[in-house]
Scaffold this active site. Structure first.
Site, PDB file in Angstrom:
ATOM      1  N   GLU A 106       0.795  -1.352   0.032  1.00 44.02           N
ATOM      2  CA  GLU A 106       0.119   0.002   0.052  1.00 44.02           C
ATOM      3  C   GLU A 106       0.954   1.360   0.069  1.00 44.02           C
ATOM      4  O   GLU A 106       1.953   1.188   0.737  1.00 44.02           O
ATOM      5  CB  GLU A 106      -0.699   0.092   1.293  1.00 44.02           C
ATOM      6  CG  GLU A 106      -2.171   0.866   1.300  1.00 44.02           C
ATOM      7  CD  GLU A 106      -3.113   0.826   2.329  1.00 44.02           C
ATOM      8  OE1 GLU A 106      -3.304  -0.167   2.535  1.00 44.02           O
ATOM      9  OE2 GLU A 106      -3.334   1.829   3.176  1.00 44.02           O
ATOM     10  N   GLU A 110      -2.794  10.501   3.082  1.00 44.78           N
ATOM     11  CA  GLU A 110      -3.938  10.903   4.017  1.00 44.78           C
ATOM     12  C   GLU A 110      -4.061  12.237   4.364  1.00 44.78           C
ATOM     13  O   GLU A 110      -3.009  12.543   4.799  1.00 44.78           O
ATOM     14  CB  GLU A 110      -4.125   9.839   4.977  1.00 44.78           C
ATOM     15  CG  GLU A 110      -4.325   8.234   4.610  1.00 44.78           C
ATOM     16  CD  GLU A 110      -4.208   7.354   5.926  1.00 44.78           C
ATOM     17  OE1 GLU A 110      -5.254   6.443   5.862  1.00 44.78           O
ATOM     18  OE2 GLU A 110      -3.434   7.391   6.519  1.00 44.78           O
TER      19      GLU A 110
END
Length: 293
Positions: A106, A110
């Site tokens: 991943e 964010e």
């Protein structure tokens, strides 16, 4: 004399070429549905200008999100995003790549919401083989709610580079020789979502989402995807080594880019797992490749 001058020029050219790196290629803006599809709460996605702009909406009932149609092994991926304005505490706007298994890879952007007047925090993270805990956090040096800004990832066999507009904010080098797993054999989809995370997002969960300010809206455009498309089961890219991002000038940052990265580290970084000695007794091996630690 001419021969000597020619030889000198050849030496200078060779030295310069060895030090050359390049910025990723200019993204190509396309409509949303060329590369992406909604994943949940489709009634909270609003399409503008024929799908060239998409607005995600979060209220007390649900957030929403979308993902790419295909999965990719390496490439250059970018999104223009205008973040939630005003009091966005408790909300998270995410743009990331992820594989679909338990030991997943991943690559995360964010954006952690804030109280009005406080700066947005951008958190990045890298998971490899299911292991994450590689958070870095920065304050953005502009107001990301006033206009669109580009957030992009260049991912190849040598590094994962995160960019805000044209400024590199993080580089995660392939440190397989140090015993660190590197994302290289799990195709990943791209995702984006807007959701409530007031249990941790703002001041460690001390600031809760003010639902009287809902709906919260994040806007997207660009939708650039330039990657090696592969099935979820594929372990390699069929054109590995032949794509532009495989070439020598994209295997590292150049000197000017490293100066910009050093500026981000010095002026805007508020957390780096590589320097968190309270959390980790020993520095992670890959941190040895981080020039600013």
């Amino acid at each position: 004399m001419k021969a000597t001058a020619g030889a000198l020029l050849a030496v200078v050219a060779a030295v310069l070429l060895r030090g050359v790196a390049a910025a990723p290629r200019k993204p190509v803006d396309v409509p949303f549905d060329k590369n992406y599809v909604p994943t949940w709460a489709q009634d909270h996605i609003h399409y503008v200008n024929g799908g060239r702009e998409v607005q995600l909406s979060l209220d007390k009932t649900t957030g929403t999100g979308f993902q790419t149609r295909g999965s990719y092994l390496f490439g250059h991926f970018s999104m223009h995003i205008k973040l939630v304005g005003g009091d966005s505490a408790g909300t998270v706007t995410a743009f990331y790549l992820s594989s679909q298994n338990s030991e997943h890879d991943e690559i995360d952007f964010e954006f952690l919401g804030n109280r009005t007047g406080q700066p947005y925090i951008l958190q990045t993270n890298v998971f490899s083989g299911g292991k994450g805990d590689r958070e870095q956090r920065i304050y953005l040096w502009f107001d990301p709610t006033k206009d669109y800004h580009s957030y992009s990832v260049l991912w190849n066999l040598y590094m994962i580079a995160f960019f805000v507009d044209d400024t590199p904010i993080r580089v995660f080098k392939n440190s397989k020789d140090l015993g660190v797993r590197y994302p290289f054999d799990q195709p990943m989809k791209l995702y984006s979502s807007l959701w409530n995370a007031d249990d941790w997002a703002t001041r460690g969960g001390r600031e809760k989402t003010d639902w009287s300010k809902a709906p919260f809206v994040a806007s997207y455009r660009g939708f650039h995807v330039d990657g090696c498309e592969a099935s979820a089961e594929a372990k390699f890219c069929a054109t590995q080594g032949a794509r532009w991002w495989d070439q020598p000038e994209f295997q590292d940052l150049d000197a000017a880019q490293y100066r910009r990265l050093a500026w981000v580290r010095k002026e805007h970084t508020i957390y780096n797992y590589c320097t968190d000695h309270d959390r980790y007794a020993a520095m992670a091996p890959e941190c040895k490749r981080d020039r600013d630690v």
